[in-house]
Design a protein around this motif. Structure first.
Motif, mmCIF file in Angstrom:
data_model
loop_
_atom_site.group_PDB
_atom_site.id
_atom_site.type_symbol
_atom_site.label_atom_id
_atom_site.label_comp_id
_atom_site.label_asym_id
_atom_site.label_seq_id
_atom_site.Cartn_x
_atom_site.Cartn_y
_atom_site.Cartn_z
ATOM 1 N N LEU A 175 0.715 -1.091 -0.098
ATOM 2 C CA LEU A 175 0.017 -0.010 0.262
ATOM 3 C C LEU A 175 0.482 1.263 0.101
ATOM 4 C CD1 LEU A 175 -2.898 1.566 0.172
ATOM 5 C CD2 LEU A 175 -2.657 1.212 2.931
ATOM 6 N N VAL A 176 0.459 1.736 -0.805
ATOM 7 C CA VAL A 176 1.396 3.456 -1.330
ATOM 8 C C VAL A 176 0.232 4.519 -1.088
ATOM 9 C CG1 VAL A 176 3.386 4.897 -2.379
ATOM 10 C CG2 VAL A 176 3.508 2.105 -2.718
ATOM 11 N N THR A 177 0.935 5.190 -0.171
ATOM 12 C CA THR A 177 -0.795 6.536 -0.257
ATOM 13 C C THR A 177 0.406 7.874 -0.297
ATOM 14 O OG1 THR A 177 -1.331 5.217 1.402
ATOM 15 C CG2 THR A 177 -2.559 7.841 1.275
ATOM 16 N N VAL A 178 0.057 8.398 -1.098
ATOM 17 C CA VAL A 178 -0.022 9.409 -1.482
ATOM 18 C C VAL A 178 -1.163 11.151 -1.148
ATOM 19 C CG1 VAL A 178 1.028 11.320 -3.276
ATOM 20 C CG2 VAL A 178 2.114 9.382 -3.508
ATOM 21 N N LEU A 179 -0.048 11.791 -0.407
ATOM 22 C CA LEU A 179 -0.987 13.241 0.190
ATOM 23 C C LEU A 179 -0.544 14.160 -0.955
ATOM 24 C CD1 LEU A 179 -2.182 12.458 3.862
ATOM 25 C CD2 LEU A 179 -3.957 11.567 1.984
ATOM 26 N N SER A 180 -1.954 14.884 -1.466
ATOM 27 C CA SER A 180 -1.341 16.287 -2.591
ATOM 28 C C SER A 180 -1.887 17.517 -1.410
ATOM 29 C CB SER A 180 -1.891 16.303 -3.838
ATOM 30 O OG SER A 180 -3.691 16.365 -2.832
ATOM 31 N N ARG A 181 -2.329 17.638 -0.410
ATOM 32 C CA ARG A 181 -1.522 18.475 0.219
ATOM 33 C C ARG A 181 -1.648 18.242 1.811
ATOM 34 N NH1 ARG A 181 -7.726 21.385 -1.493
ATOM 35 N NH2 ARG A 181 -7.386 20.892 -4.432
ATOM 36 N N GLU A 182 -0.638 17.669 2.164
ATOM 37 C CA GLU A 182 -0.593 17.172 3.631
ATOM 38 C C GLU A 182 0.253 16.488 3.780
ATOM 39 O OE1 GLU A 182 -4.390 16.563 6.006
ATOM 40 O OE2 GLU A 182 -2.978 13.844 6.560
ATOM 41 N N GLU A 183 1.498 16.867 4.591
ATOM 42 C CA GLU A 183 2.864 15.459 4.591
ATOM 43 C C GLU A 183 1.957 14.339 5.907
ATOM 44 O OE1 GLU A 183 5.865 15.734 3.536
ATOM 45 O OE2 GLU A 183 5.696 17.488 2.022
ATOM 46 N N GLN A 184 2.443 13.404 5.403
ATOM 47 C CA GLN A 184 2.123 11.972 6.619
ATOM 48 C C GLN A 184 3.482 11.908 7.300
ATOM 49 O OE1 GLN A 184 0.142 9.238 4.002
ATOM 50 N NE2 GLN A 184 1.980 9.720 2.488
ATOM 51 N N GLN A 185 3.155 11.392 8.431
ATOM 52 C CA GLN A 185 4.170 10.899 9.066
ATOM 53 C C GLN A 185 4.904 10.034 8.336
ATOM 54 O OE1 GLN A 185 2.210 10.004 12.352
ATOM 55 N NE2 GLN A 185 2.578 11.973 13.663
ATOM 56 N N ALA A 186 5.006 9.468 7.562
ATOM 57 C CA ALA A 186 5.678 7.840 7.087
ATOM 58 C C ALA A 186 5.264 8.256 5.141
ATOM 59 C CB ALA A 186 5.004 6.389 7.792
#
Ligand code: FES
Length: 352
Positions: A175-186
């Motif tokens: 599972l690979v998640t990319v958020l366009s408007r928010e940084e993720q912790q990992a």
């Protein structure tokens, strides 16, 4: 032949601020009609104040293996000003009945061993959730890489369902998640998943050449960017499956050419045929619908593929096509909602 039935709503689950999952109960006598492949969709119909609205929503629940489904679950995201999605989010309650068409769509995967991958944006996760959960449950030798892009974690549909799948199949689901408007912790840095980024990212994530099937689903821009990235990486078109959920008004359509002055369409539908004159400017679907109200359609926008028909003879010009794969158009299929006659006589078969 696609048909509508009124199905009771068994559950309305809020997924995010602007989306819900609707679960319908399928009565035993209709269960066979609602047997579906993972990745298919349902058209929902609402008739109010003399108008009729249809919208298609993908099934997110897994496809049962041998038995027919007892319930069907679809994901609905609110579209600004959207007549059906506003009704679905604000008015539909448990116990209501909704008119639901039998399942359709060819964005599907028959479970088989191998590595598969999906690149999805926003509500594009919906059919892929059904594809992944069905595949991993049925085929122990299958693996899946799911790359999803959303604006923020709070706006991500089916967050818990995907996390549950990852817990259940930690080795077989990447599972690979990319958020366009928010940084993720990992995970990956924020930003859009465009062609350039995907071209660099994909080879680092998985062995691109070994992927047996790519499933691209979401807004037009994301799907088009992902397709271009895959082509640059040497993936053949036959391994790429696409479903577009949202097409901007500015998306180009085919140039118009003048239609012959007096055209007729002959159409075969549910075993019965007829021939009718095509009025100026109207699509072949509209001509057929004026005479046969049971002609299948949902979006009328060239996106859902519900109006697919086989072109038996004659020629048509299609305004736009975001639903048919190249193999289908080569085999002679057209979208009736986008087709205009290019010859005096055109013959369509909706039953093939
Ligand atoms: S009705 Fe959706 S593509 Fe024609």
């Amino acid at each position: 032949m696609a048909r509508f039935h009124a199905l009771p709503v068994a559950a309305v689950d809020r997924l995010t601020d602007d989306s819900v999952a609707l679960t319908f109960t399928v009565p035993p006598e209709l269960a066979e009609e609602y047997r579906h492949a993972p990745g298919q969709h349902l058209a929902l119909r609402r008739r109010a104040d003399g108008t009729e609205i249809r919208r298609t929503y993908s099934i997110c629940s897994p496809a049962p293996h041998t038995e027919a489904p007892r319930q069907l679950r679809v994901g609905v995201r609110l579209v600004e000003g959207g007549a059906f999605s506003t009704y679905a989010l604000k008015e539909i309650n448990v116990g209501d009945e909704v008119e639901v068409m039998t399942p359709a769509g060819r964005f599907t995967l028959a479970p088989a061993p191998g590595l598969y991958a999906a690149i999805v944006g926003g509500s594009g996760i919906t059919p892929v959730l059904s594809i992944v959960s069905t595949l991993l449950a049925r085929e122990p030798k299958a693996r899946f890489c799911l790359i999803r892009s959303d604006r923020t974690a709070a706006s991500t549909m089916f967050l818990d369902e995907v996390a549950d799948l990852k817990d259940r199949y930690p080795e077989r689901l990447q599972l690979v998640t990319v958020l366009s408007r928010e940084e993720q912790q990992a995970g990956l840095p924020s930003g859009r998943l465009d062609r350039e980024r995907l071209t660099g990212l994909l080879p680092a994530l998985l062995p691109v050449a070994e992927v047996a099937g790519w499933f691209l689903c979401g807004p037009f821009g994301l799907v088009q960017g992902a397709e271009r990235a895959l082509k640059e990486l040497g993936v053949t078109r036959t391994r790429i499956h696409e479903e577009i959920f949202h097409v901007d008004a500015g998306t180009p359509t085919a140039p118009t050419t003048p239609a012959p002055a007096h055209s007729t369409v002959t159409a075969r539908l549910d075993g019965r045929g007829g021939t009718w004159p095509v009025q100026d400017g109207e699509s072949l679907l509209e001509t057929v619908l004026r005479n046969r109200s049971d002609a299948p359609y949902a979006c009328k926008g060239g996106v859902c593929g519900t109006c697919r028909a086989f072109l038996v003879s004659g020629e048509v010009r299609m305004d736009r096509n975001f639903a048919l794969e190249p193999e289908e158009t080569e085999a002679g299929y057209v979208l009736a909602c986008q087709s205009h006659p290019a010859t005096e006589k055109v013959e369509l078969d909706f039953d093939r």
